[in-house]
Design a protein around this motif. Structure first.
Motif, PDB file in Angstrom:
ATOM      1  N   ASN A 103     -33.855  56.187  14.543  1.00  0.00           N
ATOM      2  CA  ASN A 103     -34.875  55.230  14.113  1.00  0.00           C
ATOM      3  C   ASN A 103     -34.237  53.834  14.054  1.00  0.00           C
ATOM      4  O   ASN A 103     -33.809  53.307  15.058  1.00  0.00           O
ATOM      5  CB  ASN A 103     -35.476  55.663  12.784  1.00  0.00           C
ATOM      6  CG  ASN A 103     -36.152  57.022  12.874  1.00  0.00           C
ATOM      7  OD1 ASN A 103     -36.865  57.310  13.840  1.00  0.00           O
ATOM      8  ND2 ASN A 103     -35.923  57.867  11.895  1.00  0.00           N
ATOM      9  N   ASP A 104     -34.114  53.273  12.867  1.00  0.00           N
ATOM     10  CA  ASP A 104     -33.503  51.956  12.747  1.00  0.00           C
ATOM     11  C   ASP A 104     -31.988  52.021  12.923  1.00  0.00           C
ATOM     12  O   ASP A 104     -31.356  53.010  12.552  1.00  0.00           O
ATOM     13  CB  ASP A 104     -33.791  51.343  11.372  1.00  0.00           C
ATOM     14  CG  ASP A 104     -35.260  51.017  11.181  1.00  0.00           C
ATOM     15  OD1 ASP A 104     -35.612  50.545  10.082  1.00  0.00           O
ATOM     16  OD2 ASP A 104     -36.049  51.242  12.115  1.00  0.00           O
ATOM     17  N   THR A 141     -35.369  48.049  14.965  1.00  0.00           N
ATOM     18  CA  THR A 141     -36.090  49.320  15.039  1.00  0.00           C
ATOM     19  C   THR A 141     -35.947  49.914  16.438  1.00  0.00           C
ATOM     20  O   THR A 141     -35.404  49.284  17.348  1.00  0.00           O
ATOM     21  CB  THR A 141     -37.575  49.124  14.733  1.00  0.00           C
ATOM     22  OG1 THR A 141     -38.178  48.376  15.812  1.00  0.00           O
ATOM     23  CG2 THR A 141     -37.783  48.379  13.421  1.00  0.00           C
ATOM     24  N   SER A 142     -36.475  51.115  16.596  1.00  0.00           N
ATOM     25  CA  SER A 142     -36.382  51.795  17.884  1.00  0.00           C
ATOM     26  C   SER A 142     -37.178  51.081  18.973  1.00  0.00           C
ATOM     27  O   SER A 142     -36.905  51.272  20.159  1.00  0.00           O
ATOM     28  CB  SER A 142     -36.858  53.239  17.754  1.00  0.00           C
ATOM     29  OG  SER A 142     -38.198  53.270  17.296  1.00  0.00           O
ATOM     30  N   ASN A 172     -31.211  52.141  23.831  1.00  0.00           N
ATOM     31  CA  ASN A 172     -31.611  53.455  23.336  1.00  0.00           C
ATOM     32  C   ASN A 172     -31.077  54.593  24.209  1.00  0.00           C
ATOM     33  O   ASN A 172     -30.771  55.673  23.697  1.00  0.00           O
ATOM     34  CB  ASN A 172     -33.134  53.545  23.248  1.00  0.00           C
ATOM     35  CG  ASN A 172     -33.695  52.682  22.135  1.00  0.00           C
ATOM     36  OD1 ASN A 172     -33.029  52.431  21.131  1.00  0.00           O
ATOM     37  ND2 ASN A 172     -34.924  52.225  22.301  1.00  0.00           N
ATOM     38  N   ASP A 186     -30.143  55.255  11.157  1.00  0.00           N
ATOM     39  CA  ASP A 186     -31.051  56.182  10.484  1.00  0.00           C
ATOM     40  C   ASP A 186     -31.556  57.157  11.545  1.00  0.00           C
ATOM     41  O   ASP A 186     -32.283  56.747  12.457  1.00  0.00           O
ATOM     42  CB  ASP A 186     -32.211  55.419   9.859  1.00  0.00           C
ATOM     43  CG  ASP A 186     -33.175  56.327   9.134  1.00  0.00           C
ATOM     44  OD1 ASP A 186     -34.325  56.452   9.597  1.00  0.00           O
ATOM     45  OD2 ASP A 186     -32.778  56.931   8.134  1.00  0.00           O
ATOM     46  N   ALA A 225     -34.798  62.382   8.434  1.00  0.00           N
ATOM     47  CA  ALA A 225     -33.842  61.379   8.881  1.00  0.00           C
ATOM     48  C   ALA A 225     -32.915  61.009   7.731  1.00  0.00           C
ATOM     49  O   ALA A 225     -33.305  61.019   6.561  1.00  0.00           O
ATOM     50  CB  ALA A 225     -34.571  60.139   9.372  1.00  0.00           C
TER      51      ALA A 225
END
Length: 121
Positions: free
Chosen positions: A32-33, A52-53, A73, A98, A107
């Motif tokens: 996630n973050d 963030t993602s 990513n 996270d 998470a």
């Protein structure tokens, strides 16, 4: 197991630039973050920047306009481009992610080991 490995720290003169990298590896379902934090001697750890993602970013006021956070990513990697460095940027910089290790787990946050950034006059 999950590991976050930072690189790119070092010694730089005031006004100079450094680029930090942090790659997460191991059993990872989704991240996630991701973010960067720092801790100077005698001070508490503080947030520097998060992403963030989907690429939304947040910066501490002290670094806005000088630092840029980004991520890849596909490589589970987050970067921190630091420009116009100041003496007060000297600290150990920590990467945080996270993430979920498996789809059915909650998470949780993971930390890297830290990388030293020293800005000299």
């Amino acid at each position: 197991q999950v590991q976050l490995v930072e690189s790119g720290g070092g010694l730089v003169q005031a006004g100079g630039s450094l680029r930090l990298s942090c790659q997460a590896s191991g059993t990872i379902f989704i991240i996630n973050d991701m973010g960067w934090y720092r801790q100077a001697p005698g001070k508490q750890r503080e947030l520097v920047a998060t992403i963030t993602s989907v690429g939304s970013t947040h910066y501490a006021d002290s670094v806005k306009g000088r630092f840029t956070i980004s991520r890849d990513n596909a490589k589970n990697t987050v970067f921190l481009q630091m420009n116009s460095l100041k003496l007060e940027d000297t600290a150990v910089y920590y990467c945080n992610a996270d993430l979920k290790r498996w789809s059915n787990l909650r998470a949780q946050g993971y930390w890297g080991q830290g990388t030293q950034v020293t800005v000299s006059s």
